[in-house]
Design a protein around this motif. Structure first.
Motif, short mmCIF file in Angstrom:
data_model
loop_
_atom_site.label_atom_id
_atom_site.label_comp_id
_atom_site.label_asym_id
_atom_site.label_seq_id
_atom_site.Cartn_x
_atom_site.Cartn_y
_atom_site.Cartn_z
N CYS A 80 38.19 46.15 31.80
CA CYS A 80 39.38 46.50 32.57
C CYS A 80 40.54 45.62 32.13
CB CYS A 80 39.13 46.35 34.07
SG CYS A 80 38.93 44.63 34.61
N ALA A 122 42.46 43.74 34.48
CA ALA A 122 42.77 43.20 35.81
C ALA A 122 43.86 42.14 35.76
CB ALA A 122 41.52 42.64 36.46
N ILE A 143 47.17 43.63 37.04
CA ILE A 143 47.37 44.19 38.38
C ILE A 143 48.38 43.32 39.12
CG2 ILE A 143 45.05 45.17 38.43
CD1 ILE A 143 44.19 42.90 40.25
N ASP A 198 39.11 38.91 45.66
CA ASP A 198 39.53 40.31 45.54
C ASP A 198 38.71 41.04 44.49
OD1 ASP A 198 41.47 39.98 47.48
OD2 ASP A 198 43.14 39.78 46.05
N LEU A 199 38.54 40.40 43.32
CA LEU A 199 37.82 41.05 42.24
C LEU A 199 36.33 41.15 42.52
CD1 LEU A 199 39.78 39.57 39.21
CD2 LEU A 199 39.86 41.92 40.07
N SER A 200 35.80 40.20 43.30
CA SER A 200 34.37 40.30 43.66
C SER A 200 34.13 41.54 44.51
CB SER A 200 33.92 39.04 44.40
OG SER A 200 34.41 39.00 45.73
N LEU A 201 35.08 41.87 45.37
CA LEU A 201 34.96 43.10 46.17
C LEU A 201 35.23 44.34 45.32
CD1 LEU A 201 36.72 42.02 49.50
CD2 LEU A 201 34.27 42.40 49.12
N THR A 202 36.19 44.25 44.42
CA THR A 202 36.51 45.38 43.55
C THR A 202 35.28 45.81 42.75
OG1 THR A 202 38.80 44.64 43.33
CG2 THR A 202 37.98 46.15 41.64
N PHE A 203 34.55 44.82 42.23
CA PHE A 203 33.38 45.11 41.40
C PHE A 203 32.08 45.13 42.20
CE2 PHE A 203 36.07 43.01 37.97
CZ PHE A 203 36.34 44.21 37.30
N ASN A 204 32.14 44.88 43.52
CA ASN A 204 30.95 44.78 44.37
C ASN A 204 29.95 43.82 43.72
OD1 ASN A 204 29.26 45.33 46.56
ND2 ASN A 204 28.24 47.02 45.50
N LYS A 251 38.35 37.55 53.59
CA LYS A 251 38.51 38.97 53.29
C LYS A 251 38.28 39.86 54.52
CE LYS A 251 39.44 37.85 49.14
NZ LYS A 251 40.87 37.78 48.76
#
Length: 321
Positions: free
Chosen positions: A161, A163, A166, A252-258, A289
Motif C-alpha cells: 500500500c 499508507a 494518507i 490506526d494502521l493496526s486496525l486498518t490491517f486487522n 481507539k
C-alpha cells in the motif's frame, strides 16, 4: 541443491545487495554472503547501481528479487524519493536473470515477518499475537512505508500500500494546530510529511510556529541530537511529539490491517532514540481507539533493530525449495 539468490534493498538513501546461499524456511536459517551497501545518490539510475554490485560477482545468479522503496504499476517501477523508474522486463533482460521479481520494500518486510526473532528486537508494547492473525509492518525512514501479511486458510498474501500518503489525523488541540501550520507549507498533509527523515524537520518548523518561535535551520540529525541532550526546548517538544503521534498512526494502521498477529515497526529512524520512544505516550496513543480499544489492547508492537530484514523478505518471497 540450493541455487543462490541475488537480493537487494534499494531505498531513497542506500542500496544494499547480497547473495543468499542458504535458506531453510523451517528452521528460519539464512546465510547471506557478499553484503554490500552503495549510496543511491551516487548513481544516475537503478540499472547503474545493480551493475555496480554485479561487477563484484564471479557470475550472475539465475534468481533475483529486489525490494524497492516505491510502487509498481504493471511492468514499471517508480522509486519515489529518487525520481528513478525502470521496467522490470528490461532489467531482467539486461542482466540475464532467469527469474526476476521486484517488490515494494515494505512488502519484503511483510514477507520477512514470520521469520523475525522477536527476542532479537525491542518490545514497545506487549500483547498476545494470534498465530492466524494478520501482521502489519510500518516504519519511518527516508519515506514512510507500510504493508501487511494477510493470513489465509491455504496461503498467505502480502498486501502492499501507500499508507505514507494518507492524510495525517489530529487527535488533540496541539495536533490540530500543528496540522494547520503544516498546511501552510503543504497542500495535503500526509503521514509521511511528519513521519520520515524530512518529516522531523517539517514537524520542528511547525512546532516552532505553534509556540510563536522562529525555527532555526536544523536538519533532522541535529534536531534529534539537541532533543536527546535537552539542549533546545522546541527540539525536545518535536521529538516527544514524534514518538507520541506515531503511536496513534500505528494504532490506526493496526486496525486498518486487522493486525491481530502483531505490528512490526522498521525504518532507520526510531532505533536511534529507543529510550525516548519507550518513555513516550506511544502505547497510550496506540490503544486510544474508542470502541476498538479492546482489539488493540492485545496487539504486540515490536521495533525492529536487527539487520537485513528487507533482504530476508526478498528471499522469502521467492520459491526456495
Amino acid at each position: 541443491m540450493f541455487e543462490p539468490i541475488l537480493v537487494a534493498d534499494v531505498g531513497g538513501t542506500n542500496a544494499r545487495f547480497a547473495l543468499v546461499t542458504a535458506f531453510d524456511k523451517t528452521t528460519k536459517e539464512i546465510v547471506f554472503n557478499n553484503i554490500q551497501k552503495f549510496s543511491s545518490l551516487d548513481f544516475d539510475s537503478f540499472a547503474d547501481v545493480v551493475a555496480a554490485y554485479i561487477d563484484t560477482l564471479e557470475s550472475v545468479p539465475n534468481n533475483a528479487c529486489f525490494a524497492v522503496a516505491g510502487p509498481r504499476k504493471k511492468d514499471t517501477v517508480f522509486l519515489t524519493n529518487l525520481g528513478w523508474q525502470f521496467n522490470v522486463s528490461d532489467i531482467k533482460q539486461q542482466f540475464g536473470f532467469a527469474n526476476f521479481k521486484v517488490i515494494n520494500d515494505f512488502a519484503a518486510f511483510a514477507h520477512a515477518s514470520p521469520y523475525i526473532d522477536n527476542t532479537a528486537n525491542l518490545v514497545i508494547k506487549g500483547g498476545h499475537s494470534h498465530s492466524d492473525g494478520n501482521i502489519a509492518v510500518i516504519g519511518p525512514g527516508t519515506g514512510f512505508g507500510a504493508a501487511a501479511l494477510v493470513k489465509g486458510e491455504e496461503q498467505n498474501v502480502v498486501l502492499s500500500c501507500e499508507a505514507g500518503h494518507i492524510s495525517l489525523a489530529a487527535c488533540n488541540e496541539l495536533e490540530r494546530n500543528l496540522i494547520t501550520a503544516l498546511s501552510e507549507e503543504f497542500e495535503h498533509v500526509s503521514v509521511e510529511h511528519v513521519f520520515s527523515g524530512q518529516g522531523i524537520e517539517n514537524l520542528y518548523r511547525a512546532m516552532a510556529k505553534v509556540h510563536g518561535q522562529t525555527a532555526k535551520n536544523f536538519d533532522a540529525p541535529t534536531i534529534t541530537q539537541l532533543a536527546l541532550a535537552n539542549d533546545d526546548d522546541i527540539c525536545v517538544k518535536t521529538l516527544n511529539q514524534f514518538c507520541d503521534w506515531i503511536g496513534a498512526v500505528a494504532g490506526d494502521l493496526s486496525l486498518t490491517f486487522n493486525a491481530t498477529g502483531g505490528v512490526y515497526i522498521g525504518g532507520g529512524i526510531l532505533p536511534r532514540f529507543q529510550d525516548k520512544l519507550l518513555a513516550s505516550e506511544f502505547v497510550k496513543r496506540f490503544v486510544a481507539k474508542g470502541k476498538m480499544q479492546h482489539i488493540v489492547n492485545d496487539i504486540p508492537v515490536i521495533l525492529i533493530t536487527q539487520d537485513n530484514i528487507p533482504l530476508l523478505g526478498a528471499a522469502a518471497s521467492l520459491d526456495t525449495k
